[in-house]
Design a protein around this motif. Sequence first.
Motif, PDB file in Angstrom:
ATOM      1  N   THR A   1       6.535  89.379 -40.364  1.00  0.00           N
ATOM      2  CA  THR A   1       6.374  88.013 -39.826  1.00  0.00           C
ATOM      3  C   THR A   1       5.430  87.194 -40.706  1.00  0.00           C
ATOM      4  O   THR A   1       5.690  86.023 -41.016  1.00  0.00           O
ATOM      5  CB  THR A   1       5.824  88.095 -38.390  1.00  0.00           C
ATOM      6  N   LEU A   2       4.354  87.843 -41.163  1.00  0.00           N
ATOM      7  CA  LEU A   2       3.402  87.144 -42.039  1.00  0.00           C
ATOM      8  C   LEU A   2       4.061  86.771 -43.371  1.00  0.00           C
ATOM      9  O   LEU A   2       3.894  85.670 -43.882  1.00  0.00           O
ATOM     10  CB  LEU A   2       2.179  88.017 -42.284  1.00  0.00           C
ATOM     11  N   LEU A   3       4.834  87.698 -43.936  1.00  0.00           N
ATOM     12  CA  LEU A   3       5.489  87.414 -45.225  1.00  0.00           C
ATOM     13  C   LEU A   3       6.429  86.211 -45.102  1.00  0.00           C
ATOM     14  O   LEU A   3       6.624  85.461 -46.060  1.00  0.00           O
ATOM     15  CB  LEU A   3       6.258  88.643 -45.700  1.00  0.00           C
TER      16      LEU A   3
ATOM     17  N   TYR B   1       2.295  82.936 -46.692  1.00  0.00           N
ATOM     18  CA  TYR B   1       2.667  83.836 -47.803  1.00  0.00           C
ATOM     19  C   TYR B   1       4.044  83.528 -48.396  1.00  0.00           C
ATOM     20  O   TYR B   1       4.275  83.764 -49.584  1.00  0.00           O
ATOM     21  CB  TYR B   1       2.658  85.296 -47.315  1.00  0.00           C
ATOM     22  N   SER B   2       4.964  83.023 -47.604  1.00  0.00           N
ATOM     23  CA  SER B   2       6.368  82.943 -48.044  1.00  0.00           C
ATOM     24  C   SER B   2       6.533  82.186 -49.367  1.00  0.00           C
ATOM     25  O   SER B   2       7.256  82.628 -50.259  1.00  0.00           O
ATOM     26  CB  SER B   2       7.208  82.264 -46.960  1.00  0.00           C
ATOM     27  N   SER B   3       5.816  81.073 -49.499  1.00  0.00           N
ATOM     28  CA  SER B   3       6.021  80.245 -50.702  1.00  0.00           C
ATOM     29  C   SER B   3       5.446  80.906 -51.958  1.00  0.00           C
ATOM     30  O   SER B   3       5.690  80.465 -53.072  1.00  0.00           O
ATOM     31  CB  SER B   3       5.359  78.877 -50.506  1.00  0.00           C
ATOM     32  N   SER B   4       4.713  81.995 -51.783  1.00  0.00           N
ATOM     33  CA  SER B   4       4.126  82.681 -52.957  1.00  0.00           C
ATOM     34  C   SER B   4       5.037  83.785 -53.485  1.00  0.00           C
ATOM     35  O   SER B   4       4.694  84.475 -54.445  1.00  0.00           O
ATOM     36  CB  SER B   4       2.769  83.294 -52.583  1.00  0.00           C
ATOM     37  N   ILE B   5       6.175  83.980 -52.833  1.00  0.00           N
ATOM     38  CA  ILE B   5       7.056  85.084 -53.229  1.00  0.00           C
ATOM     39  C   ILE B   5       8.384  84.522 -53.741  1.00  0.00           C
ATOM     40  O   ILE B   5       9.004  83.689 -53.078  1.00  0.00           O
ATOM     41  CB  ILE B   5       7.303  86.032 -52.028  1.00  0.00           C
TER      42      ILE B   5
END
Length: 250
Positions: free
Chosen positions: A54-56, A61-65
């Motif tokens: 959920t955090l990812l 965090y999502s925009s960093s991956i």
Amino acid sequence: MPELPSYFRVCQDKAALSHAVAKEIVRIVEETLQERDYVSIAMAGGSTPKLLYTLLASDEYSSSIAWERLLVFWGDERYVALDHEKSNFKMTKEALLDKVPLLPDHIFPTPTSPTNPHDAAETYAVTLKEQLRRCDGRIDIVLLGMGDDGHTASLFPGSPALNEQERMVIAAPAPVDPKQRITLTYPILNSARTVFFLVSGENKAPALDCVVGNPSSVTVCPSSAVKPKDGTMIWWVDEAAAHRFTKETV
Ligand code: 6PG
């Protein structure tokens, strides 16, 4: 109280553990993509990783991956339909896959429809072998949980799967429903570049004792046999799971 080995990180609680692992995944993905076009990750099942997933998927965090460059696999799967309430794929899909821009043909669920689970395991092994060519033949990040009984993936105490040293994926029995599983085996788990265990809750303390105290007891504590040959392993545990040990919280 005994000390934990250096490859343990004690976090205050599951939330802190999940944030710490999310940050590490972001870091590893960024570093790997400087050297290669794709990063491979094997997702853990069960309930502990849900918060991490959920955090990812969150704004934090999502925009960093670079999701479009991730190849997603599973460390194990229950041999049920992929939309079954006990499916690890379904759990991951709801917590993460449906919320981030992964490419559909980069998501490799374990096949659970063939009539014979052994055929499913063989098929998945072929898929892994083919797809991991894009990652020099190894999984970059393997996420694992640990059961109260010390199992990991679907490598349960006393299981014949513990003896598998050739095949990367096998059909294996579980003592709890769903009793038919498909699991990655030690050879592929121990070839990973990074293995992260996520262990939370006081109910895991006895198994953690066994992992730390009797590392040779594979049949009693299968998690203890996960030791990447040429990779990094970090046990991310919360204070509740590690309360029998002294180690400062990260
Ligand atoms: C599964 C998992 C299994 C899980 C442990 C811990 O299919 O159930 O792969 O290995 O990681 O049982 O589960 P919890 O996180 O729910 O405690």
